[in-house]
Design an enzyme around this catalytic site. Sequence first.
Site, mmCIF file in Angstrom:
data_model
loop_
_atom_site.group_PDB
_atom_site.id
_atom_site.type_symbol
_atom_site.label_atom_id
_atom_site.label_comp_id
_atom_site.label_asym_id
_atom_site.label_seq_id
_atom_site.Cartn_x
_atom_site.Cartn_y
_atom_site.Cartn_z
ATOM 1 C CG HIS A 1 -1.775 1.102 1.476
ATOM 2 N ND1 HIS A 1 -3.125 1.067 1.222
ATOM 3 C CD2 HIS A 1 -1.536 2.344 1.968
ATOM 4 C CE1 HIS A 1 -3.674 2.227 1.539
ATOM 5 N NE2 HIS A 1 -2.719 3.023 1.988
ATOM 6 C CB CYS B 1 -3.651 9.226 6.440
ATOM 7 S SG CYS B 1 -4.176 8.738 8.091
ATOM 8 C CG ASN C 1 -3.624 5.361 -1.570
ATOM 9 O OD1 ASN C 1 -4.613 5.982 -1.194
ATOM 10 N ND2 ASN C 1 -3.070 4.438 -0.845
HETATM 11 N N1 COA Z 1 -18.285 3.501 14.246
HETATM 12 C C1 COA Z 1 -19.071 4.506 14.625
HETATM 13 N N2 COA Z 1 -18.872 5.225 15.732
HETATM 14 C C2 COA Z 1 -17.829 4.900 16.489
HETATM 15 C C3 COA Z 1 -16.953 3.866 16.156
HETATM 16 C C4 COA Z 1 -17.208 3.152 14.957
HETATM 17 N N3 COA Z 1 -16.416 2.175 14.541
HETATM 18 N N4 COA Z 1 -16.000 3.786 17.086
HETATM 19 C C5 COA Z 1 -16.251 4.739 17.996
HETATM 20 N N5 COA Z 1 -17.360 5.422 17.627
HETATM 21 C C6 COA Z 1 -17.969 6.544 18.308
HETATM 22 C C7 COA Z 1 -18.506 6.167 19.654
HETATM 23 O O1 COA Z 1 -19.807 5.704 19.551
HETATM 24 C C8 COA Z 1 -18.405 7.486 20.389
HETATM 25 O O2 COA Z 1 -19.471 8.315 19.987
HETATM 26 P P1 COA Z 1 -20.109 9.398 20.989
HETATM 27 O O3 COA Z 1 -19.048 10.431 21.205
HETATM 28 O O4 COA Z 1 -21.266 9.924 20.217
HETATM 29 O O5 COA Z 1 -20.453 8.644 22.214
HETATM 30 C C9 COA Z 1 -17.122 8.109 19.824
HETATM 31 O O6 COA Z 1 -16.961 7.512 18.539
HETATM 32 C C10 COA Z 1 -15.909 7.852 20.666
HETATM 33 O O7 COA Z 1 -15.846 6.461 20.936
HETATM 34 P P2 COA Z 1 -14.674 5.766 21.762
HETATM 35 O O8 COA Z 1 -14.977 4.327 21.915
HETATM 36 O O9 COA Z 1 -14.406 6.567 23.015
HETATM 37 O O10 COA Z 1 -13.487 5.836 20.780
HETATM 38 P P3 COA Z 1 -12.296 6.841 20.704
HETATM 39 O O11 COA Z 1 -12.611 8.239 21.040
HETATM 40 O O12 COA Z 1 -11.192 6.182 21.410
HETATM 41 O O13 COA Z 1 -12.085 6.859 19.100
HETATM 42 C C11 COA Z 1 -11.718 5.714 17.005
HETATM 43 C C12 COA Z 1 -11.476 5.829 18.469
HETATM 44 C C13 COA Z 1 -10.441 5.169 16.436
HETATM 45 C C14 COA Z 1 -12.809 4.728 16.775
HETATM 46 C C15 COA Z 1 -12.123 6.987 16.271
HETATM 47 O O14 COA Z 1 -11.249 8.025 16.586
HETATM 48 C C16 COA Z 1 -12.097 6.766 14.762
HETATM 49 O O15 COA Z 1 -13.033 6.193 14.197
HETATM 50 N N6 COA Z 1 -11.039 7.247 14.078
HETATM 51 C C17 COA Z 1 -10.884 7.137 12.650
HETATM 52 C C18 COA Z 1 -9.559 6.519 12.305
HETATM 53 C C19 COA Z 1 -9.367 6.506 10.817
HETATM 54 O O16 COA Z 1 -10.281 6.320 10.031
HETATM 55 N N7 COA Z 1 -8.113 6.728 10.383
HETATM 56 C C20 COA Z 1 -7.754 6.775 8.999
HETATM 57 C C21 COA Z 1 -7.641 5.436 8.373
HETATM 58 S S1 COA Z 1 -6.323 4.439 8.932
HETATM 59 ZN ZN ZN Z 2 -3.098 4.840 2.995
#
Ligand code: COA
Ligand code: ZN
Length: 318
Positions: A206, A239, A248
């Site tokens: 990737h 990202c 990419n």
């Molecule tokens: N789908 C939908 N909602 C989600 C979720 C998922 N997979 N995972 C967590 N959430 C929501 C929770 O319901 C919560 O919502 P609320 O604030 O309304 O209660 C909130 O996100 C925080 O949840 P929590 O379990 O405390 O997770 P976190 O704050 O530790 O967040 C991640 C962790 C990683 C899930 C979140 O930051 C995320 O989805 N990041 C995206 C990462 C990404 O896509 N990166 C690029 C690609 S590699």
């Molecule tokens: Zn990537």
Amino acid sequence: MLLSTDPIYIQEVGMRDGLQSAGSFIETPDKVDLINQLSKLGLTKIEVTSFVSPKAVPLLADAEEVLQTIERNSAVQYTALIPNLRGLERALQTELDEVNVVMSISEAHNLANLRLSCSESMAQIATIVERSAGLRVNGTLATAFACPFSGPTEPREVLNWAQRYLDVGIDSLTVADTIGAATPGQVYSLCKQILTRFPNIELTLHLHNTRGLGIANALAGIAAGVRRFDASFGGVGGCPYAPGATGNVCTEDLVHALQFDGYSCAVDLEGLIAATDTLAALLPEQLPGLVRASGTSKKRHPMSEGLRKLASEKRISL
Ligand code: COA
Ligand code: ZN
């Protein structure tokens, strides 16, 4: 010098990796139309979306709706990225061939992206594999060459985390140059080490094209034995949690390079360029892909009258 006569498989990740940080939200019917176009082009796999928090990545908040509506081609594997168990639960409610779990090798990047330590991520991935109910699980190792916060990654760390991924039961492995910092020599060396240690693994490379080495790195991967590559049409994306990373390696640029150099890569290049035209019309930013702008190597420009006249004076037939 052709480095392989084996088929090279191209996996489209623009709908996820690209659109997660695109310049604007693409409406759900337009996403569906793009995926339907991509499904007909000979791509092996399409990463359709991600089941992440809609607060973290609002541009992909319509994951369920997209998966409910697309037309599937049985020759294509449909996959989606999941960051946690909540993502798995959501993915299991839809029709998918695979989920793609991700963790970074760098602690700093894993914290920034997933708010977890690397060990916490691996423990969570073990539970995801247990609960995946027969769905294929691909494991991605992000920052496999370098981290935007802490610098270069040691190849032995990649091998260690790949082993841990295999120990928890993933079906296939992706090694990601998340910030486009790798060089061809590094790609060749790391891929050789991985394939020597894990000869039966299904390995994907990737690559991001942040510093213009995406295609050179893909060719180095082929030389080392890699046959599967992620790419994004138009070169869209980056990202949101990796500062400085751009899109990419561009799918049509990679396919063009492979096909015109004689590799076996069964993707419809003209169809791909047409899909990128559709994407370009939906986004405010200019897409970085080159072949769509320049035309393929088959393109011929019209000759001027002056050139034709000069040729005839010199009795040269053009
Ligand atoms: N789908 C939908 N909602 C989600 C979720 C998922 N997979 N995972 C967590 N959430 C929501 C929770 O319901 C919560 O919502 P609320 O604030 O309304 O209660 C909130 O996100 C925080 O949840 P929590 O379990 O405390 O997770 P976190 O704050 O530790 O967040 C991640 C962790 C990683 C899930 C979140 O930051 C995320 O989805 N990041 C995206 C990462 C990404 O896509 N990166 C690029 C690609 S590699
Ligand atoms: Zn990537």
